[in-house]
Motif scaffolding. Structure first.
Motif, PDB file in Angstrom:
ATOM      1  N   UNK A  52      -1.903   4.187  10.594  1.00 53.35           N
ATOM      2  CA  UNK A  52      -2.151   4.410  12.134  1.00 53.35           C
ATOM      3  C   UNK A  52      -3.560   4.118  12.624  1.00 53.35           C
ATOM      4  N   UNK A  53      -4.498   4.905  11.814  1.00 51.45           N
ATOM      5  CA  UNK A  53      -5.986   4.484  12.041  1.00 51.45           C
ATOM      6  C   UNK A  53      -6.185   2.999  12.268  1.00 51.45           C
ATOM      7  N   UNK A  54      -5.642   2.226  11.091  1.00 49.89           N
ATOM      8  CA  UNK A  54      -6.130   0.951  10.790  1.00 49.89           C
ATOM      9  C   UNK A  54      -5.565   0.027  12.129  1.00 49.89           C
ATOM     10  N   UNK A  82     -19.814  -3.541  12.793  1.00 50.58           N
ATOM     11  CA  UNK A  82     -19.141  -1.974  12.954  1.00 50.58           C
ATOM     12  C   UNK A  82     -17.424  -2.184  12.651  1.00 50.58           C
ATOM     13  N   UNK A  83     -17.161  -3.462  13.494  1.00 53.43           N
ATOM     14  CA  UNK A  83     -15.603  -3.719  13.223  1.00 53.43           C
ATOM     15  C   UNK A  83     -15.203  -3.905  11.769  1.00 53.43           C
ATOM     16  N   UNK A  88     -12.743  -2.126   6.943  1.00 54.17           N
ATOM     17  CA  UNK A  88     -12.739  -1.990   5.397  1.00 54.17           C
ATOM     18  C   UNK A  88     -12.520  -0.542   4.931  1.00 54.17           C
ATOM     19  N   UNK A  89     -13.175   0.115   5.703  1.00 56.77           N
ATOM     20  CA  UNK A  89     -13.343   1.650   5.390  1.00 56.77           C
ATOM     21  C   UNK A  89     -11.918   2.237   5.318  1.00 56.77           C
ATOM     22  N   UNK A  90     -11.228   1.932   6.327  1.00 54.41           N
ATOM     23  CA  UNK A  90      -9.997   2.628   6.722  1.00 54.41           C
ATOM     24  C   UNK A  90      -8.902   1.794   5.484  1.00 54.41           C
ATOM     25  N   UNK A  91      -9.190   0.562   5.237  1.00 55.41           N
ATOM     26  CA  UNK A  91      -8.488  -0.167   4.231  1.00 55.41           C
ATOM     27  C   UNK A  91      -8.692   0.398   2.939  1.00 55.41           C
ATOM     28  N   UNK A  92      -9.764   0.834   2.631  1.00 50.61           N
ATOM     29  CA  UNK A  92     -10.044   1.631   1.321  1.00 50.61           C
ATOM     30  C   UNK A  92      -9.369   3.065   1.301  1.00 50.61           C
ATOM     31  N   UNK A  93      -9.488   3.757   2.526  1.00 52.77           N
ATOM     32  CA  UNK A  93      -8.916   4.824   2.586  1.00 52.77           C
ATOM     33  C   UNK A  93      -7.051   4.946   2.492  1.00 52.77           C
ATOM     34  N   UNK A  94      -6.864   3.934   3.135  1.00 57.00           N
ATOM     35  CA  UNK A  94      -5.208   3.614   3.040  1.00 57.00           C
ATOM     36  C   UNK A  94      -4.936   3.031   1.358  1.00 57.00           C
ATOM     37  N   UNK A  95      -5.439   2.484   0.853  1.00 53.71           N
ATOM     38  CA  UNK A  95      -5.315   1.970  -0.637  1.00 53.71           C
ATOM     39  C   UNK A  95      -5.292   3.042  -1.627  1.00 53.71           C
TER      40      UNK A  95
END
Length: 595
Positions: A52-54, A82-83, A88-95
């Motif tokens: 959802x954050x992504x 920043x974008x 990338x940060x949220x993607x790593x968190x999701x992965x």
């Protein structure tokens, strides 16, 4: 595929019951592997939050980076980086959440499967002989293999399904924050998905049960054909066996096609609903943008959220699809686990004394499917005595061996060893004291040494000594690797007489105090048999009972028990029993057969 209204009503009534059974299955796994499930569900929660954050980050990047860039307003490098960093940060968190969920869910699934397989195998070992005699081997194999695998299939999407409900809740909040009308589309979509999955679940339970039964049928036929390959080939029955197998396989194919037809009917519709939701969202979003109610970035975020929801919703569908099959498979296993096990170990605490033991059958009655086999059999074998049991085929002599080691319960009367009822004996003490060797031998596809020892702790040279007493040492030493020669499945690389002597050595290697030979040397040369029996009489301290069909064997016994029509008709030495007409006629027949 058309569905009748009555079917729908019946299915809707059946679904809650199925869900309760499915939840019980899941609850058993949660209790068995709580830590792995908890970590997997935590990973699913992390994935849901990140997903959802992504979409929110994508919406923000659209409004703050992409659209200004396309409009020519220009975008600062800090905002672009920043974008990128946020995505990338949220993607790593999701992965990371997905990785944790998948790994620990596999740990939970296979750990549960391992536990249930151990429970099933332990129950197989504890169940009485009558259980195995009343069921085809293929069915038992299907329980241990296919049913156990299918029973845990519903666990595969469990954490993802739990995460999907979290994802749905977070998504609704996110969509509501964009606009209530956008959230309304999701509120219409999700109930439709639930109803369609419910209809599918109601219809697939019975066909899934039939598939599991048909798998057992195919396994039974295949096992029987492989097991009887010598008869099949010797009698030219290949075509008939193939036809029999094809018939069973065709029934399985039809049942699986029926399940596949149901999936083909429901899955496309279930898969299409999120895409229809995206189309509706695009139309609604365009109008809301035109009204100035939402931004382009918020529409992009909402559409991305619907795209992300498509897979989890499908996983929920997969979860619901697998539940009926898993429930049915586990219930088939539970029917085995629920079979009563006679004589709990705690009630069997008597042990036997050292040295040769008395064996006594006292008024023993035994029926097979209502047909009396033993009708009050009474006789005793005194410590150190050799007793030959003589009678016509089907007279219940082999049943005495099974009763002696408590492979089947005594229906009336009693069987005792050393003055202790076999039903009161500690199983370890019973198995250490009594050994059986049957006419039909079973050898494992391993070395001759392993077939004799069977992983028992033995003294140095015990295997060779047992083989020598059993008359097997000479031919074993003539094999390519001696005692380390690997025999084929069921000992097929050895002759019938050789297999019997290896099986006899297996019975002798633990120094039993009672030995029951159920025609266990019938395939051995009479001269070798006499040598073996002489070894047993003079080199070992044991009580010997021999089911005999050879006159030479009968004459070696101290005493003969003559059984006819399920009763003991006479006892005494061979010469004394020759005065009994029925016994005299039987042994004369043995003589004429070359015994």
């Amino acid at each position: 595929m058309p569905v009748a209204a009555t079917d729908i009503d019946a299915g809707v009534e059946a679904v809650p019951h199925l869900f309760r059974r499915g939840l019980r299955l899941i609850g058993r796994s949660l209790r068995a592997r709580p830590r792995a499930h908890a970590i997997a569900i935590t990973g699913a929660f992390v994935f849901a939050v990140a997903a959802v954050a992504l979409t929110r980050v994508l919406g923000w990047a659209t409004d703050q980076v992409i659209i200004p860039g396309l409009d020519g307003e220009g975008v600062g490098g800090d905002r672009v980086w920043a974008a990128v960093a946020l995505i990338m940060g949220v993607g790593v968190f999701r992965g990371s959440g997905a990785l944790v969920r998948r790994y620990y869910l596999a740990v939970a699934e296979y750990g549960t499967q391992h536990l249930w397989r151990r429970q099933l195998f332990d129950r197989y070992l504890d169940l009485p002989l009558s259980f195995f005699q009343s069921r085809p081997t293929g069915e038992l194999l299907a329980h241990a293999d296919n049913d156990l695998t299918v029973s845990s299939m519903v666990l595969k999407p469990l954490a993802f399904t739990a995460g999907t409900f979290m994802l749905g809740a977070f998504s609704l909040i996110s969509l509501w924050l964009v606009h209530p009308l956008v959230a309304l589309i999701a509120l219409v979509l999700f109930p439709l998905l639930a109803i369609m999955n419910q209809m599918y679940t109601a219809r697939v339970e019975v066909p899934s049960a039939l598939v599991q039964e048909r798998v057992g049928d195919v396994s039974s036929i295949a096992h029987e054909s492989f097991d009887g390959v010598l008869v099949v080939k010797a009698l030219g029955r290949e075509a008939a066996e193939v036809a029999h197998f094809e018939e069973a396989a065709d029934r399985l194919r039809r049942e699986r096609i029926g399940v596949g037809r149901l999936r083909a009917t429901f899955e496309p519709a279930i898969d299409s609903l999120p895409n229809l939701g995206i189309i509706g969202l695009l139309a609604m979003g365009a109008w809301l943008i035109d009204q100035g109610s939402i931004t382009v970035g918020e529409l992009v975020a909402s559409m991305a959220l619907f795209t992300i929801l498509a897979l989890p919703v499908r996983i929920v569908g997969f979860f619901l699809e697998e539940m009926p099959k898993s429930v049915v498979a586990l219930e088939r296993i539970d029917r085995v686990l629920d079979e009563p096990v006679p004589d709990p170990e705690g009630e069997r605490d008597r042990v036997l004394a050292d040295g040769p033991l008395e064996v006594r059958f006292d008024g023993v009655h035994l029926d097979y499917d209502g047909h009396p086999v033993l009708k009050g059999v009474t006789f005793a074998a005194h410590p150190g005595e050799a007793v030959a049991i003589v009678g016509s085929t089907g007279g219940g002599k082999s049943s005495l061996a099974r009763l002696l080691v408590d492979l089947m319960p005594v229906q009336r009367g009693g069987v005792s060893i050393g003055g202790v009822s076999v039903s009161d004996l500690d199983r370890r003490s019973l198995h250490e004291a009594v050994a059986l060797a049957f006419q039909e031998t079973f050898l494992f596809a391993t070395t001759i040494r392993d077939n004799i020892a069977l992983d028992r702790p033995l003294e140095e040279g015990a295997v060779e000594e047992a083989a020598r007493v059993a008359g097997a040492h000479r031919f074993i030493m003539e094999t390519p690797e001696g005692y380390d020669t690997v025999v084929g499945e069921r000992g097929v690389t050895l002759s019938g007489g050789q297999r019997q002597r290896v099986a006899l050595a297996r019975a002798l290697v633990a120094n039993p105090r009672v030995l029951f030979l159920d025609d266990a040397t019938s395939a051995v040369d009479p001269v070798v048999e006499a040598e073996i029996l002489d070894n047993l009489r003079h080199e070992l301290r044991l009580t010997l009972l021999v089911v005999a069909h050879r006159l030479s064997t009968i004459r070696l016994a101290d005493r003969v028990v003559f059984i006819a029509d399920g009763r003991v008709r006479a006892e005494g030495t061979h010469d004394e029993l020759l005065r009994v007409p029925a016994y005299e006629a039987l042994v004369r027949a043995y003589e004429e057969d070359g015994a």
